[in-house]
Design a protein around this motif. Sequence first.
Motif, short mmCIF file in Angstrom:
data_model
loop_
_atom_site.label_atom_id
_atom_site.label_comp_id
_atom_site.label_asym_id
_atom_site.label_seq_id
_atom_site.Cartn_x
_atom_site.Cartn_y
_atom_site.Cartn_z
N GLY A 47 41.25 58.42 -58.19
CA GLY A 47 39.90 58.81 -58.56
C GLY A 47 38.92 58.70 -57.41
O GLY A 47 39.29 58.41 -56.26
N SER A 48 37.66 58.89 -57.75
CA SER A 48 36.59 58.87 -56.74
C SER A 48 35.47 57.93 -57.18
O SER A 48 35.33 57.62 -58.36
N LEU A 49 34.71 57.51 -56.20
CA LEU A 49 33.52 56.74 -56.51
C LEU A 49 32.44 57.05 -55.49
O LEU A 49 32.72 57.55 -54.39
N ARG A 50 31.24 56.76 -55.90
CA ARG A 50 30.08 56.99 -55.05
C ARG A 50 29.22 55.74 -55.09
O ARG A 50 28.71 55.37 -56.15
N LEU A 51 29.10 55.11 -53.95
CA LEU A 51 28.27 53.92 -53.84
C LEU A 51 26.97 54.28 -53.13
O LEU A 51 27.00 54.97 -52.11
N SER A 52 25.88 53.81 -53.68
CA SER A 52 24.57 54.06 -53.07
C SER A 52 23.91 52.74 -52.73
O SER A 52 24.16 51.72 -53.38
N CYS A 53 23.08 52.78 -51.72
CA CYS A 53 22.37 51.58 -51.31
C CYS A 53 21.01 51.99 -50.77
O CYS A 53 20.91 52.90 -49.94
N ALA A 54 19.99 51.30 -51.23
CA ALA A 54 18.63 51.58 -50.78
C ALA A 54 18.03 50.34 -50.14
O ALA A 54 18.10 49.25 -50.72
#
Length: 120
Positions: free
Chosen positions: A15-22
Amino acid sequence: VQLQASGGGLVQPGGSLRLSCAASGNIVSINFMGWYRQAPGKQRELVATITSGGITNYADSVKGRATISRDGAKNTVVLQMNSLKPEDTAVYYCYCNAVVPTLIGGRVYWGQGTLVTVSS
């Protein structure tokens, strides 16, 4: 400087994942941002980094499966990972090297970590 990460969770192998960081706070500039990860019983390792000029660097273990991108105006970084494997299971930490008004030069700041579990 505060770093807020999101996007972790349970993902099936392949599968896939998307990690975000601000990043937020009294930031003059960010030299680079990226992600480290730490699996149980292992040392923290670099996953990917992107500089303010858009130069990227990836760990050999994720090359070809990961893409890091950055929105400089918003001080955010995104890690897209595909073809996930059980060995990608780890706590992923966002970090940045930022310049703030009260310090000379850049300094590294860390987010709180987000758990990614790759399992069926």
